[in-house]
Design an enzyme around this catalytic site. Sequence first.
Site, mmCIF file in Angstrom:
data_model
loop_
_atom_site.group_PDB
_atom_site.id
_atom_site.type_symbol
_atom_site.label_atom_id
_atom_site.label_comp_id
_atom_site.label_asym_id
_atom_site.label_seq_id
_atom_site.Cartn_x
_atom_site.Cartn_y
_atom_site.Cartn_z
ATOM 1 N N LYS A 1 56.868 -10.031 -11.933
ATOM 2 C CA LYS A 1 56.536 -9.410 -10.652
ATOM 3 C C LYS A 1 55.251 -9.989 -10.113
ATOM 4 O O LYS A 1 54.289 -10.094 -10.873
ATOM 5 C CB LYS A 1 56.382 -7.908 -10.894
ATOM 6 C CG LYS A 1 55.931 -7.116 -9.715
ATOM 7 C CD LYS A 1 55.731 -5.680 -10.114
ATOM 8 C CE LYS A 1 55.253 -4.936 -8.899
ATOM 9 N NZ LYS A 1 54.978 -3.554 -9.177
ATOM 10 N N LYS B 1 53.153 -9.032 -14.886
ATOM 11 C CA LYS B 1 52.839 -8.477 -13.569
ATOM 12 C C LYS B 1 51.498 -9.037 -13.140
ATOM 13 O O LYS B 1 50.473 -8.828 -13.783
ATOM 14 C CB LYS B 1 52.775 -6.960 -13.632
ATOM 15 C CG LYS B 1 52.370 -6.343 -12.307
ATOM 16 C CD LYS B 1 52.442 -4.835 -12.347
ATOM 17 C CE LYS B 1 52.064 -4.240 -11.011
ATOM 18 N NZ LYS B 1 52.156 -2.783 -11.026
HETATM 19 C C1 PBG Z 1 51.694 0.297 -9.648
HETATM 20 C C2 PBG Z 1 52.852 -0.380 -9.005
HETATM 21 C C3 PBG Z 1 52.730 -1.288 -7.951
HETATM 22 C C4 PBG Z 1 54.012 -1.684 -7.613
HETATM 23 C C5 PBG Z 1 54.902 -1.022 -8.457
HETATM 24 N N1 PBG Z 1 54.160 -0.223 -9.322
HETATM 25 C C6 PBG Z 1 51.552 -1.737 -7.191
HETATM 26 C C7 PBG Z 1 50.312 -2.100 -7.868
HETATM 27 O O1 PBG Z 1 50.291 -2.569 -9.010
HETATM 28 O O2 PBG Z 1 49.279 -1.886 -7.241
HETATM 29 C C8 PBG Z 1 54.303 -2.666 -6.509
HETATM 30 C C9 PBG Z 1 55.673 -2.730 -5.966
HETATM 31 C C10 PBG Z 1 55.789 -3.427 -4.669
HETATM 32 O O3 PBG Z 1 54.824 -4.015 -4.118
HETATM 33 O O4 PBG Z 1 56.904 -3.422 -4.138
HETATM 34 N N2 PBG Z 1 51.874 0.909 -10.845
#
Ligand code: PBG
Length: 309
Positions: free
Chosen positions: A231, A178
Amino acid sequence: MVEETQVKTSDLIFPLFLLDGRNKKVEVSSMPGIFRLSGDLMLKEVEECLSLGITAFDIFPAVEDQYKDKTATRSYDENFFYLKVLKEVKQRFPEACVMTDVAMDPYSSDGHDGFVQDGKILNDETLEILGKMALAQAATGIDILGPSDMMDGRVGYIRNLLDKNGFTDVSIMSYTAKYASGFYNPFRDALDSAPKFGDKKTYQMNPANKREALIEAELDTEEGADFLMVKPALAYLDIIQLLKSNSNLPIAAYNVSGEYSMIKAAAQKGWLDGDRVMKETLLSIKRAGADVILTYFAKEFARSNSNNQ
Ligand code: PBG
């Protein structure tokens, strides 16, 4: 006959945003067509999606500021709306595959995925909170836990706790690679969960790094992950391909909020054919190697593709 890749509705997981209360449906302004729903409407939404052939859902809570604190206490409070609604969804629709989010940010007054002390995110203290959250979510009957926070060692920590407490059949879809990305902003609008200071670069990955994704994948695999996720998806198709060719675990890709919003905005302006570009985008993610795609387009895709199952 010679077409190499097809996207099916059953490849998709539909992320949904849950609100407390009843009869509430609030559009996310930066994500046209995506709504935050209260529990009663969430049940209807799941029912409708199941009838369209969508089988899997990832439900995120939108928590009001007054319920947020430094240790994300509400995240494991079984009387809080998120856990109650998860239980209702699984009771009403046992056939629905329900995934949850394991991270502190929706419940954290600091807006971070980890426990903050003196401006620092503390990894190991965070694991204890994630463990309580994971057990409370597993107890609602959900199918897949999605640790989305990127703390080190969380997959093993959660797997161990689950097994000790009799939840051997709950899977873990690890957010393995991520990246600290600018594509998450509309999601943070949806949950009102933007960090109150700093950024997430001390725990999320540097977009410049590729080999590091392999290290994360090895660790998550050893720790017992059932799926590895990349991601965002579009700017990271090379990472999807890399993990696919280096792992036998199912590979998931999260087609994140900003990727959805870009296409929607351009389509609204008449600059792109939204339906065509949505399908081309999902196809590219699958072609890169994703077995499973989390996407806000799930419902639109299911509708548009319904005579092509
Ligand atoms: C945070 C989380 C995020 C997303 C899913 N879980 C955002 C972040 O890390 O700030 C993003 C999902 C998306 O942008 O569709 N735990």
